[in-house]
Every structure is written in C-alpha cells, then in structure tokens.
Scaffold this motif. Structure first.
Motif, short mmCIF file in Angstrom:
data_model
loop_
_atom_site.label_atom_id
_atom_site.label_comp_id
_atom_site.label_asym_id
_atom_site.label_seq_id
_atom_site.Cartn_x
_atom_site.Cartn_y
_atom_site.Cartn_z
N LYS A 57 0.51 -10.80 -2.42
CA LYS A 57 -0.20 -10.05 -1.38
C LYS A 57 0.31 -8.62 -1.27
O LYS A 57 -0.47 -7.68 -1.07
N VAL A 58 1.62 -8.45 -1.40
CA VAL A 58 2.20 -7.10 -1.35
C VAL A 58 1.69 -6.27 -2.51
O VAL A 58 1.31 -5.10 -2.34
N LEU A 59 1.68 -6.85 -3.71
CA LEU A 59 1.21 -6.12 -4.89
C LEU A 59 -0.28 -5.74 -4.74
O LEU A 59 -0.68 -4.64 -5.13
N ALA A 60 -1.07 -6.66 -4.21
CA ALA A 60 -2.49 -6.36 -3.99
C ALA A 60 -2.64 -5.21 -3.00
O ALA A 60 -3.48 -4.31 -3.20
N LYS A 92 -3.54 1.01 -2.36
CA LYS A 92 -3.04 2.32 -1.96
C LYS A 92 -2.80 3.24 -3.15
O LYS A 92 -2.79 4.46 -3.02
N ALA A 93 -2.55 2.64 -4.32
CA ALA A 93 -2.16 3.41 -5.49
C ALA A 93 -3.37 3.96 -6.24
O ALA A 93 -4.51 3.54 -6.03
N ASP A 94 -3.09 4.93 -7.11
CA ASP A 94 -4.12 5.47 -8.00
C ASP A 94 -4.07 4.65 -9.29
O ASP A 94 -3.29 4.94 -10.20
N TYR A 106 2.53 -7.79 -17.02
CA TYR A 106 3.15 -6.54 -17.51
C TYR A 106 2.81 -5.38 -16.58
O TYR A 106 3.70 -4.59 -16.20
N SER A 107 1.53 -5.25 -16.21
CA SER A 107 1.10 -4.16 -15.33
C SER A 107 1.80 -4.24 -13.97
O SER A 107 2.24 -3.23 -13.42
N ASP A 108 1.91 -5.45 -13.43
CA ASP A 108 2.58 -5.64 -12.14
C ASP A 108 4.05 -5.25 -12.22
O ASP A 108 4.61 -4.65 -11.29
#
Length: 442
Positions: free
Chosen positions: A415-418, A423-425, A291-293
């Motif tokens: 890998k992209v999501l990681a 980079k994200a807050d 869900y978070s992803d």
C-alpha cells in the motif's frame, strides 16, 4: 531514581540509571515475606521460618531480580517518552559489573548504549522519478518454452542411429587406462565442429576425442567428476556407446494441452501459444515489478538521507545473534540489513503520516493470491478454491502467528509503494527479454 541521557553523536547515546534503596527495597521486602510464607526450611514448619533467615538464604537473588525488573520497566518507559525512534535494543555496559557489592551496597548505577534516529522527514512532492517496466514477449522465447514442454512430456525411445540432441550412454576411457567412467553424454553439450563424430553412431561404436576440447561447457558436471578431476581430462580418450536415448516431442494434441493446463482449458495450438505467452509475460512482469519497486525503495532511502547508528547496530547485531554469527559476517551482511531497516523506517513513517493501514481483509486476499501462485501448475483449480479458507487459516496461524504479522507487513508495504507511485513521476517503458535479463544481472 534518576535517569539521564547523554548523546555521544547524532544517532547514539548512553542512558544512565541511578537507584537508591527507596526505589527497590519495598518490593524486595514484600517478595521475601511472600517467600517466608511458602518456604519449606529444615527445622521449621512450612511457612514458619523467620524472615531474617529467608533473607540470608534468598535476599541477594531476590534483590538482583527486583533490580533487573525495575531497570527494564524504567528504561522502557523512559525511552517511550522520547521523540526519537529507538533501533535495536539497549545494550548494557558491563565495565563495572564485577565491582557491585550486592550484600552491602545501597545505591546502584547502571548504563546502557542506545541507537536511534530522530524524526524522519520523507519528501514525496514530485521529486521522485521512477520507471515502470513491462516485458514484451517475442516469438522465439515462446517457441523455445513450448519445445521444452513437449520435451518434458515427450516419450523416451532408444533408436538404432544417433542424431543431434540425443543422449549417448557409454564408457569413457583414457588412452593410458588411468581413467574410466560410465555416463550419459548429452550431444547438446558437444562443440558444433565436433558434432559429426557423434551423429550416425550405433551401439558398440567407439569414438576418439579430447573431452576438454569437445564438451563445450560444464565438463565436470556433464561427466560426473570433480573440478580437479576434470582439469586432468585432456588428451586422447575413447567413448564406447552402450545405448542411445532420445526424447520424442509430445504431440500437440488435446491430451498434451490437458496435461499442461487442466482439462479443456486449452483446445488448439493457437490457444497453447497464447496461454504460454500469457504465463511467461505474467512471470517476467512480476519479476520486473519487483525490480522496479526495489529501485523506488532505493531512491526513497537515498532522498531521505537517513543517518543510521552503524557502530551501535553492528554491536547489537553481534550480541543479539550471539554465537550464530561472527564479527566478519556482521560486517559483510550489514549493508543489506541497513538497506532493509532504512526502508522499514521510511515505509512506517509514510504509512503513519498518510493513515495507510493494512486491513485484515487485505491480509486474507494476499494470502489467497500467494497460495494460488504456489499451486498454479497443480491443476487443482476448483478443488483448491473449495478448500481455500482452510489453507489460508492454516498458513496464517503457522509459525506461532509470525506468518500473519509478516503478511500484514507485506500488505502495508504494498500500500505504501502504491501511494508513493501515485505521488512520483513514473515513466512507463517496454523492454525486451534481453534487456530484462540485463537489468536483473546488474
């Protein structure tokens, strides 16, 4: 040959290809000569028929084939040279197709529709806010799960007198004799205020009640009738008890622990509680991570403001799935497709810009994890691990290699999501199971 591009909008265009005789005739002549060497034509020895006769017989079909091949290769090469990203496949425009004179015409003109997006810019400079949830387990959820397991592995008995949570097997009849049905009534479905009618019964006892008022939910499925029939089940009915079925809960002993988790994996009631809590937390947290992803993907798509060629893509989807979907189905499913496509484009762009690659070793490991999850409750354990390489190899070779490509894409997305999360807050938040269910429902 002349190829020109005409942009109709920011993301849709047409490509026009003009061919003259010099573009295709040499290949047509060469193909006809090759035909003449192999052709078996009545009245001539094999390979001795005149080229002129072969041309009359096969010239048009060879011309069409060569022009189609030339168009395909020329269009693909031209589009590869462009800076924009082509979506779907070029769609030929057939408006003047019936006017082509293949026997006498020397110059030809063809048009194709294309959909594309220009260079994608993804900004990850601290502007992306996200929440990473984790689920806190409460005692009631764990207790209920253990009770269900004990019931599942429990022993069926037939007591003399009924109690709550028993199953009453018997005959339901309407007062006027218009309806009769034999079924098993779970007392858990009975309204609490009517429960005293069904507790303390024995074989042969008869109960009078109105099914629509007493069975609190799923009336049709409980009795085993259609929804239309269930609507007519109001009024006075009798239920004659033929048998009483009860599940005695499995005892909390080593035999029960071994059935659940394998021999010797759990050896106490405390260990059982901890193991169940661990499994439930793992399952809940896996779902909430998904869900978070998905929420992170949605925010990236929204922030990137990707302008997809909607009209073109809908037409392409309809033609690419010719006969399998209707225009109405394409309209209905397009938002889901567009969302997936936008994420794929963004993910590939992030991977390319940051040199993120899915390695073969990553694919193998992810496949192993998937197989372990599938066999988690089988109790195979060491036997599974001993044969793991065979399972992995068989899966990745399946579906003509598509399984491998899908797993490769999945690894890259992970890998992209990681990378995005780094980079994200990202804020951490613990939530209850009730909040978890509420989030998934919304």
């Amino acid at each position: 040959m002349e190829i020109t591009l005409d942009k109709h909008a920011a993301n849709q265009a047409s490509v026009k290809i003009k061919l003259n005789e010099a573009d295709y005739q040499p290949k047509v002549d060469a193909k006809l000569k090759d035909y003449a060497k192999k052709a078996t034509i009545k009245g001539f020895r094999p390979g001795k028929a005149p080229v002129s006769m072969v041309k009359r017989m096969y010239g048009t079909s060879v011309l069409v084939d060569e022009i189609n091949e030339l168009l395909s290769s020329s269009l693909n090469n031209y589009l590869k040279e462009q800076t924009f990203k082509i979506l779907g496949d070029p769609l030929p425009i057939f408006e003047d197709a019936d006017k082509i004179d293949w026997k006498n015409q020397k110059e030809f003109e063809f048009q194709y529709k294309i959909g594309f997006v220009d260079d994608i810019e993804v900004n990850l400079d601290g502007n992306l806010e996200a929440v990473s949830y984790s689920v806190e387990m409460d005692g009631k959820e764990v207790d209920d799960a253990i009770q269900n397991m004990r019931s599942q592995y429990g022993k069926m008995t037939n007591p003399e007198i009924s109690e709550e949570n028993d199953f009453l097997y018997g005959d339901l009849k309407s007062a006027d004799g218009s309806f009769e049905k034999t079924f098993s009534l779970p007392l858990s479905k009975v309204e609490p205020k009517s429960m005293n009618k069904f507790v303390g019964l024995k074989k042969g006892d008869v109960v009078e009640f109105d099914p629509t008022k007493v069975i609190k939910e799923d009336l049709a499925s409980t009795i085993g009738v259609s929804e239309e029939e269930a609507e007519k089940l109001s009024g006075e009915f009798t239920f004659t008890v033929q048998n009483i079925n009860r599940t005695e809960l499995a005892e909390l002993n080593q035999e029960f622990f071994d059935k659940l988790f394998g021999e010797g994996q759990v050896d106490s009631e405390e260990g059982l509680i901890n193991r169940v809590k661990e499994i439930m937390a793992e399952n809940y947290n896996k779902e909430i991570r998904i869900y978070s992803d998905e929420k992170i993907k949605e925010k990236l798509v929204a922030n990137t403001n990707l302008d997809l060629p909607e009209t073109f893509l809908k037409e392409w989807l309809l033609k690419a799935n010719d006969g399998k979907v209707t225009k109405e189905q394409v309209e209905q499913e397009y938002p889901i497709y567009a969302k997936q496509l936008a994420w794929t484009l963004i993910s590939n762009k992030i991977a390319k810009d940051n040199n993120i690659q899915a390695e073969h070793a990553d694919v193998i490991e992810k496949t192993k994890e998937m197989i372990r999850e599938q066999f988690a409750s089988s109790g195979l354990g060491a036997q599974l691990e001993a044969s793991m390489d065979m399972f992995v190899d068989n899966y990745l070779k399946g579906n003509e290699g598509q399984n491998y490509m899908q797993m490769l894409t999945s690894v890259q997305n992970d890998k992209v999501l990681a990378f995005v999360k780094e980079k994200a807050d990202v804020k951490e938040e613990k939530i209850s199971i009730e909040k978890f269910k509420e989030l998934l429902e919304n």
